[in-house]
Design an enzyme around this catalytic site. Sequence first.
Site, short mmCIF file in Angstrom:
data_model
loop_
_atom_site.label_atom_id
_atom_site.label_comp_id
_atom_site.label_asym_id
_atom_site.label_seq_id
_atom_site.Cartn_x
_atom_site.Cartn_y
_atom_site.Cartn_z
N ARG A 112 0.83 -1.20 0.00
CA ARG A 112 0.00 0.00 0.00
C ARG A 112 0.86 1.25 0.00
O ARG A 112 1.94 1.27 0.59
CB ARG A 112 -0.85 0.08 1.27
CG ARG A 112 -1.78 -1.07 1.47
CD ARG A 112 -2.61 -0.92 2.75
NE ARG A 112 -3.31 -2.18 2.99
CZ ARG A 112 -2.86 -3.13 3.80
NH1 ARG A 112 -1.75 -2.96 4.49
NH2 ARG A 112 -3.53 -4.26 3.93
N SER A 182 7.41 -5.16 6.78
CA SER A 182 6.97 -6.20 7.72
C SER A 182 7.90 -7.41 7.71
O SER A 182 7.44 -8.55 7.59
CB SER A 182 5.56 -6.64 7.36
OG SER A 182 4.78 -5.55 7.03
N ASP A 236 5.46 -3.40 10.79
CA ASP A 236 4.00 -3.20 10.74
C ASP A 236 3.34 -3.29 12.11
O ASP A 236 2.35 -2.61 12.37
CB ASP A 236 3.33 -4.16 9.74
CG ASP A 236 3.65 -5.62 9.99
OD1 ASP A 236 4.57 -5.90 10.77
OD2 ASP A 236 2.98 -6.48 9.39
P1 ADP Z 1 -0.52 -8.42 4.88
O1 ADP Z 1 -0.29 -9.52 5.84
O2 ADP Z 1 0.08 -8.64 3.55
O3 ADP Z 1 -0.24 -7.08 5.43
P2 ADP Z 1 -3.38 -8.52 5.38
O4 ADP Z 1 -3.24 -8.02 6.74
O5 ADP Z 1 -4.46 -7.92 4.52
O6 ADP Z 1 -2.08 -8.45 4.50
O7 ADP Z 1 -3.65 -10.07 5.51
C1 ADP Z 1 -3.84 -10.85 4.39
C2 ADP Z 1 -3.95 -12.27 4.85
O8 ADP Z 1 -5.11 -12.43 5.64
C3 ADP Z 1 -4.10 -13.23 3.71
O9 ADP Z 1 -2.84 -13.74 3.33
C4 ADP Z 1 -4.96 -14.33 4.28
O10 ADP Z 1 -4.17 -15.35 4.79
C5 ADP Z 1 -5.70 -13.70 5.42
N1 ADP Z 1 -7.10 -13.51 5.07
C6 ADP Z 1 -7.62 -12.63 4.19
N2 ADP Z 1 -8.95 -12.79 4.10
C7 ADP Z 1 -9.29 -13.79 4.92
C8 ADP Z 1 -10.51 -14.45 5.28
N3 ADP Z 1 -11.68 -14.12 4.73
N4 ADP Z 1 -10.45 -15.43 6.17
C9 ADP Z 1 -9.30 -15.80 6.72
N5 ADP Z 1 -8.12 -15.24 6.43
C10 ADP Z 1 -8.11 -14.25 5.55
MG MG Z 2 -0.14 -5.83 6.88
#
Ligand code: ADP
Ligand code: MG
Length: 499
Positions: A112, A182, A236
């Site tokens: 982002r 992160s 993060d």
């Molecule tokens: P990042 O970890 O890249 O910062 P996020 O915090 O958005 O990104 O987390 C994304 C992760 O969250 C995905 O890899 C997935 O494993 C999990 N996730 C996303 N949507 C769902 C859902 N509906 N149910 C369970 N886990 C989810």
């Molecule tokens: Mg994140």
Amino acid sequence: MGREDSVSNGLITTATLACVAVLAMASVLLGWQKGRGGGRVQALIYEFQHRCALPLHLLRKISEAMTLEMTAGLTTESGSSMPMLPTFVEKMPTGNEKGVYYAVDLGGTNFRVLRVLLGGREKRVMKQEFEEVAIPHPLMVGTSVELYDFIAKKLTDFVSRESSEFSTHAAAGARELGLTFSFPISQHSINSGLLIMWTKGFKIADGVGQDVVQALQQAMNRQHGPKLRVAALVNDTVGTMAGGRYFDPDVMIGIILGTGTNACYFERADNVHKLQNGKPLPKTGSMVYNMEWGAFWSSHIPTTHVDEQLDAESINPGQQLYEKMIGGMYLGDIVRRMLLKLAREASLFSGEVPQQLMTPFVLGTPEVSKMHADESIDLRVVAKTLAKIGIHRTDLHTRRAVHDVCDIVTLRSARLAAAGITGILRKIGRDGKNGEYTRTVIAMDGGLYEHYAKFRIYIHAALTELLGEEAVKYVVVEIFKDGSGIGATLLAACHSQHG
Ligand code: ADP
Ligand code: MG
């Protein structure tokens, strides 16, 4: 497209959710009835459930191990499974911050860029815009120049589209930026640090040991874009904590439950004895410590053959073992591996072993979460989800077995995370055991916690078990969606050269 959004500030108190958890846990026990070939499936599932089980006495041991490992990591260089990294964040946003600030947030799945207009104590976040893209897979395993060029390009494009609503409030000179990264970083100051290693599926050999701020700065120079200065390099968890603290002064802990998992918290300097880059750290005040708890390990953590396989076949074997049992990147694959085992050893899918199940990561945690939430009599969401990955015509017994596996894997993940949280609460004297109850807020971010309702319920049930009905009332988890990005802009503002 730039979008406007305010930080969503969901509040979930722990006690209300506990009773629902008991109902949900019962689903495993009711799940599989004896049927055609079902005896063997049932036996394997019971065995898996037994091996994954985390009864309270074991949870307590893991929680205590977390506290001990935290202390060990703060006092020795390599005496703990967790590095306990100093972040050089000694102050948190107060609400008085003003001006235009940017952030780049490189997570495990998403990337982002955002900008905010901060209006001081009364007006707070007056305006924010962000863009988000999934990180293309080749960049996760390519070269560091490719990755940083990708980031710099997106950032340059984004900054150059700054509207006058923002620019009229900006200080003269370079725009300032919080860089949320992160991954484990050995920081030397608030805005410099060397990458220790990649996690969560990233493997870029030449990125390790590099100063990430310098690498981004060089990539920005290659873009010949607007002038930017990285004012704060933040993990993060730290960004999430800062974003949380901006709205709630009781935030003491930042936790990520997303693709991976990690935690940070405020630690008193006099509890820290190890040297940082050969120099003693200041002995007064407090600093936020990035625990990198994904690396945590305790011999009390229950493992199965499936976990061993997943680790051995991962791109970082032997590393991030706690994360591999908790993080959203892995839960789907643990389920897939168990289903494959059931197909091979107990003919779960009518004697055929579905080819599709042999593809790593074909089943994501969002799918697990969808199947787990299925409360229909005939488990039709389970059927549909399996069909989407090419497994058609499943009978009810099969669907129940799949549902049970999802439950077992997620229950273990949530309980392990809860043990970790309680370990931190104990470390900072907020577990209520000294008879004092102080409101303690955990700033939480991550898709796993945010979108997986049963996972949340299980965490809060385990926290209630560990802390007790009274103490748990004082522990509040607040979701700060994308808080790490906003938090990074706030930390950039706190550490601004514009004063
Ligand atoms: P990042 O970890 O890249 O910062 P996020 O915090 O958005 O990104 O987390 C994304 C992760 O969250 C995905 O890899 C997935 O494993 C999990 N996730 C996303 N949507 C769902 C859902 N509906 N149910 C369970 N886990 C989810
Ligand atoms: Mg994140």
